[in-house]
Design a protein around this motif. Structure first.
Motif, PDB file in Angstrom:
ATOM      1  N   ALA A  73       1.967   4.050  -4.635  1.00 32.84           N
ATOM      2  CA  ALA A  73       1.004   3.237  -5.822  1.00 32.84           C
ATOM      3  C   ALA A  73       0.825   3.950  -7.205  1.00 32.84           C
ATOM      4  O   ALA A  73       0.987   3.498  -8.104  1.00 32.84           O
ATOM      5  N   ARG A  83      -3.053  -0.989  -5.949  1.00 35.24           N
ATOM      6  CA  ARG A  83      -2.736  -0.287  -4.767  1.00 35.24           C
ATOM      7  C   ARG A  83      -3.066  -0.943  -3.459  1.00 35.24           C
ATOM      8  O   ARG A  83      -2.210  -0.911  -2.528  1.00 35.24           O
ATOM      9  N   VAL A  86       0.330  -2.589  -2.890  1.00 33.50           N
ATOM     10  CA  VAL A  86       1.098  -1.695  -2.079  1.00 33.50           C
ATOM     11  C   VAL A  86       0.868  -1.650  -0.772  1.00 33.50           C
ATOM     12  O   VAL A  86       1.650  -1.484   0.225  1.00 33.50           O
TER      13      VAL A  86
END
Length: 106
Positions: A73, A83, A86
Motif C-alpha cells: 500500500a 489501502r 490493495v
C-alpha cells in the motif's frame, strides 16, 4: 499405542499439514500480489519479478499479512490506490493461490 495416542498423532499431522499449506499459500499469494503491484508501478520483466520475489523472501518467517499489505500500500500510495483496494487484491490473490495449490495436488 492407545487410541488417544493415535488421535493425538493424527491431530499433530493435520496441524503440520495445515501450517505447511498456509505457508505455501501465503508465499504464492504474496508473489501474485507483488506481480500485480509491480505492474501498477510500471515495472516489467526482471524488475517486476524482482519486486515480487522480494515481497516473498524479505522477512519470510516473521512478516505478517498486515506488514505485506502496508508495504505494498505504501509503495502504491502515489498511484491513487487506497489501502483497502490493495487489501481486496491481497485477499483475491490468497484465494487464487489456494485454488492453484489445490489444482497442483490433483
Amino acid at each position: 499405542m492407545t487410541t488417544f495416542d493415535k488421535r493425538e498423532q493424527g491431530f499433530e499431522a493435520k496441524f503440520v499439514h495445515d501450517e505447511e499449506l498456509m505457508f505455501r499459500a501465503t508465499a504464492r499469494s504474496n508473489k501474485l500480489l507483488g506481480l500485480w503491484a509491480a505492474g501498477r508501478l510500471g515495472l516489467s520483466g526482471d524488475a517486476a519479478a524482482s519486486y515480487a520475489t522480494r515481497l516473498v523472501t524479505d522477512h519470510l518467517e516473521d512478516r505478517t499479512m498486515d506488514e505485506v499489505l502496508d508495504k505494498v500500500a505504501n509503495d502504491l500510495a502515489g498511484t491513487g490506490l487506497a489501502r483497502e483496494q490493495v487489501a481486496l487484491k491481497l485477499q483475491e490473490c490468497l484465494h487464487q493461490a489456494l485454488a492453484q495449490l489445490e489444482a497442483d495436488k490433483q
